[in-house]
Design a protein around this motif. Structure first.
Motif, mmCIF file in Angstrom:
data_model
loop_
_atom_site.group_PDB
_atom_site.id
_atom_site.type_symbol
_atom_site.label_atom_id
_atom_site.label_comp_id
_atom_site.label_asym_id
_atom_site.label_seq_id
_atom_site.Cartn_x
_atom_site.Cartn_y
_atom_site.Cartn_z
ATOM 1 N N GLU A 7 0.829 -1.209 0.000
ATOM 2 C CA GLU A 7 0.000 0.000 0.000
ATOM 3 C C GLU A 7 0.866 1.261 0.000
ATOM 4 N N GLN A 205 -5.577 2.772 7.385
ATOM 5 C CA GLN A 205 -5.541 2.242 6.036
ATOM 6 C C GLN A 205 -6.811 2.561 5.265
ATOM 7 N N GLY A 206 -7.814 2.978 5.984
ATOM 8 C CA GLY A 206 -9.022 3.303 5.264
ATOM 9 C C GLY A 206 -10.234 2.627 5.832
ATOM 10 N N GLY A 207 -11.313 2.892 5.176
ATOM 11 C CA GLY A 207 -12.623 2.568 5.721
ATOM 12 C C GLY A 207 -12.969 1.103 5.755
ATOM 13 N N GLU A 209 -15.856 -1.792 5.054
ATOM 14 C CA GLU A 209 -16.940 -1.990 4.124
ATOM 15 C C GLU A 209 -17.745 -3.211 4.491
ATOM 16 N N ASP A 346 -13.731 10.939 10.498
ATOM 17 C CA ASP A 346 -12.823 9.834 10.760
ATOM 18 C C ASP A 346 -11.422 10.383 11.031
ATOM 19 N N ASN A 348 -8.963 10.437 9.341
ATOM 20 C CA ASN A 348 -8.354 11.151 8.223
ATOM 21 C C ASN A 348 -8.956 12.540 8.041
ATOM 22 N N GLU A 350 -12.084 13.007 7.361
ATOM 23 C CA GLU A 350 -13.202 12.948 6.432
ATOM 24 C C GLU A 350 -14.514 12.905 7.215
ATOM 25 N N ALA B 172 -15.280 7.903 1.592
ATOM 26 C CA ALA B 172 -14.187 8.487 2.359
ATOM 27 C C ALA B 172 -12.844 8.219 1.683
ATOM 28 N N LEU B 173 -11.900 9.078 1.965
ATOM 29 C CA LEU B 173 -10.568 8.939 1.389
ATOM 30 C C LEU B 173 -9.962 7.570 1.738
ATOM 31 N N GLY B 174 -10.147 7.166 2.976
ATOM 32 C CA GLY B 174 -9.622 5.873 3.407
ATOM 33 C C GLY B 174 -10.231 4.723 2.626
ATOM 34 N N THR B 175 -11.505 4.860 2.293
ATOM 35 C CA THR B 175 -12.169 3.815 1.509
ATOM 36 C C THR B 175 -11.584 3.746 0.097
ATOM 37 N N VAL B 176 -11.269 4.922 -0.437
ATOM 38 C CA VAL B 176 -10.627 4.949 -1.764
ATOM 39 C C VAL B 176 -9.341 4.131 -1.712
ATOM 40 N N MET B 177 -8.540 4.394 -0.679
ATOM 41 C CA MET B 177 -7.247 3.713 -0.577
ATOM 42 C C MET B 177 -7.426 2.204 -0.421
ATOM 43 N N SER B 178 -8.341 1.825 0.454
ATOM 44 C CA SER B 178 -8.478 0.384 0.694
ATOM 45 C C SER B 178 -9.022 -0.321 -0.546
ATOM 46 N N ARG B 179 -9.974 0.312 -1.242
ATOM 47 C CA ARG B 179 -10.515 -0.316 -2.452
ATOM 48 C C ARG B 179 -9.464 -0.399 -3.551
ATOM 49 N N ASN B 181 -6.278 -0.544 -3.220
ATOM 50 C CA ASN B 181 -5.306 -1.594 -2.904
ATOM 51 C C ASN B 181 -5.847 -2.979 -3.201
ATOM 52 N N ARG B 182 -7.108 -3.175 -2.861
ATOM 53 C CA ARG B 182 -7.682 -4.493 -3.134
ATOM 54 C C ARG B 182 -7.799 -4.735 -4.634
#
Lengths: 402, 199
Positions: A7, A205-207, A209, A346, A348, A350, B172-179, B181-182
């Motif tokens: 990442e 690392q992010g959200g 889901e 959050d 970050n 956001e 969210a920005l974090g969701t962008v990053m995690s998606r 990466n996946r």
């Protein structure tokens, strides 16, 4: 320095790595053949794919442009925007019907949907598998559906991920249960793609889901990234949470005996979602609809379901099947004369979607860049005015710091 | 005075289409046409990357602009038009892919047709290898879930920044990053064995 995670390398590739980390990572990459190899190959994959595209001729675009205006002309011989009042009128009628329906507690499941199924709490993977193997084919049978789920009464905590994958018509539905961080959860789908984004605080690392027909999330402890509570749902193959996070979650996650269920309605053109919490007479909170343009309409707030004297926290979750998911939380307090809304950001910086929605009406878009101004802020709206405020998404509440 | 001028400049910088948007909101077709011409290629390209065929991409392109036009009066000009049109495009692409899946016509090997063909310029050996790699990438992207695909396309193909993607998709920005990466992980997984030749 040891090799950075994939990442981090990708952040560097995208030019999104924060300045304070950039030099250290760049220095490492320069001296590390393995990292260089990863970066080079990724770059190669992406540039190859990007460069393979050939844009069509301009002529075709001009045709499309002409057709665009022709199609609009077809609906209106005068001005193109005159179709809007008609559509708005129809919408108002429909929303009126919806509002009337939603005023009757408990909420009625709209007719015409292909399924309404309740899944009770399951204690193990086999039971869960049985439940979902019954649901999945039914879910496939209709374009639109409503699914209700009565999930776990306590947080489903498992040290191992449990999942079931059902490949239905080139689509994978996975189920299972668990809690933790950085995971993707999916369940039986509503004949399409349904996504619920849950969790408010996010992680480094992010959200989080939740992918699937149902699920809900809530932030339980500020010290944790995101905990899922009472969530129906499942963990898929992408449970790449860090070791240790789960243990921490187990220790700090609080239990309560509230029952949550999510209810979804989705079609190819629009979507809406509600998260219900059942406790005595208390039920739904708010429903939010979005059309394909992503512009939101809050169509009803059944304030009558909020009982005086009820001290309650109600999670709110919008869910949709066809669009990027929305999330948010409302806090309904005390005598319910006031609607108290916490602005949630959050780590970050956001805002969650409800916060964003509220701030949209208060400040210009640049709030995104200075979210700290609104941290720890609570909006308070008079109960009597709730419907009016939300219906217009034009909120001018008083702000007070807690 | 100076402050208001500076503010105006700042607004224009944040939202370069502000003037066009204002006119379009007032029903100025020419202004909307200008917006269309400005973003048509990007929208088509994003649509083509996310859906199954050129025909679908054209339909999505047209549909996206029609919807934007019809919803223009509700659009808030403090947002950027391009992130909004990407959002509509993404939503429509997901709708189309759902419909396609319902018709059970998914075919991963469909590949690009006509206008979407890849360019191959090198000698025959290179051409074959590149062709194979591209097919493999294409297949991997096709297999991504709509949410992952949207982020992947907006970043890798459209080269949007993370914050622009977040704004476009409403996540969210974090969701962008995690998606992202996946998505990248899955593509690498698919391309896997071929990577060695290119590393």
């Amino acid at each position: 320095m040891k090799c950075p995670d994939f990442e981090i390398l990708m952040l560097m590739l995208d030019g999104e790595l924060p300045e304070d980390q950039l030099k250290e990572v760049a220095d490492h990459v320069e001296s590390c053949p393995e990292c260089r190899k990863i970066l080079r190959s990724q770059e190669h994959i992406e540039t190859s794919w990007r460069d393979s595209f050939i844009s069509p001729d301009d002529d075709r675009f001009r045709e499309i442009e002409q057709q665009l205006f022709d199609r609009v002309n077809h609906h209106s011989s005068r001005k193109w925007w005159t179709v809007i009042p008609i559509a708005a009128g129809i919408t108002v009628v429909l929303l009126g019907v919806k509002f009337i329906l939603s005023e009757k507690p408990p909420i009625e499941i709209p007719s015409g949907y292909s399924m309404h199924r309740t899944v009770e709490r399951q204690d193990n993977a086999e039971q869960m598998e049985d439940s979902f193997s019954q649901i999945a084919p039914e879910a496939e049978s209709g374009l639109d559906m409503v699914m209700s789920v009565t999930p776990f009464e306590t947080p489903p905590i498992q040290s191992e991920d449990i999942s079931l994958e059902t490949d239905t018509h080139s689509r994978t539905s996975s189920i299972g249960y668990g809690s933790g961080t950085n995971r993707e959860i999916s369940g039986a789908t509503s004949g399409g793609y349904v996504e619920i984004t849950a969790g408010a605080s996010g992680t480094a690392q992010g959200g989080e889901e939740l992918l699937g027909a149902f699920g809900c999330g809530d932030e339980i402890s500020e010290s944790l990234d995101v905990n899922l509570r009472g969530a129906g749902g499942a963990i898929t193959e992408n449970c790449d949470y860090e070791e240790g996070a789960l243990e921490e979650t187990e220790e700090e996650m609080s239990h309560d005996d509230r029952i949550y269920y999510a209810e979804l309605v989705s079609s190819s053109e629009s979507a809406s979602g509600e998260l219900h919490q059942e406790e005595s007479e208390l039920e739904t909170v708010l429903s939010l609809d979005m059309d394909t343009t992503g512009l939101k309409t809050v169509s009803s707030v059944p304030a009558s379901s909020i009982e005086d004297g009820t001290e309650e926290v109600i999670g709110f979750q919008t869910v949709d099947g066809v669009m990027p998911a929305d999330e948010g939380s409302l806090l309904w307090r005390d005598s319910a004369e006031l609607l108290t809304i916490e602005l949630v950001f959050d780590i970050n910086g956001e805002p969650d979607s409800i916060t964003a929605l509220l701030l949209d009406s208060l400040v210009p878009a640049w709030y995104l860049y200075i979210p700290f101004i609104f941290r720890d802020t609570t909006l308070v709206i008079q109960r009597d005015n709730i419907c009016e405020y939300f219906a217009n998404i034009n909120i001018t509440p008083s702000c007070e710091n807690e | 005075m100076l402050l208001s001028v500076l503010l105006m400049i700042a607004c224009e910088e944040i939202n370069p289409d502000l003037e066009l948007l204002r006119k379009a909101k007032d029903g100025d077709r020419e202004a909307f046409g200008e917006l269309f011409r400005k973003y048509e290629k990007r929208v088509f390209r994003a649509a083509r990357r996310m859906c199954g065929s050129d025909d679908e991409a054209w339909d999505i392109t047209q549909d996206a602009f029609i919807r934007a036009m019809q919803a223009m009066d509700r659009f808030d000009t403090k947002y950027r038009f391009f992130t909004w049109i990407y959002r509509i495009t993404t939503n429509l692409a997901i709708n189309y892919s759902q419909k396609r899946m319902r018709r059970r016509e998914v075919c991963f090997d469909e590949g690009f047709s006509a206008e979407g063909q890849q360019i191959v310029k090198d000698d025959l050996d290179d051409m074959a290898a590149r062709d194979q790699l591209l097919r493999s990438i294409e297949k991997a992207v096709e297999k991504l879930t709509p949410a992952l695909k949207a982020v992947f396309v907006l970043r890798v193909d459209q080269q949007l920044s993370y914050s622009e993607i977040a704004e476009s998709l409403g996540i969210a920005l974090g969701t962008v990053m995690s998606r992202l990466n996946r998505a990248r992980g899955k593509v690498r997984e698919e391309v896997g064995s071929m990577l060695g030749e290119w590393e």
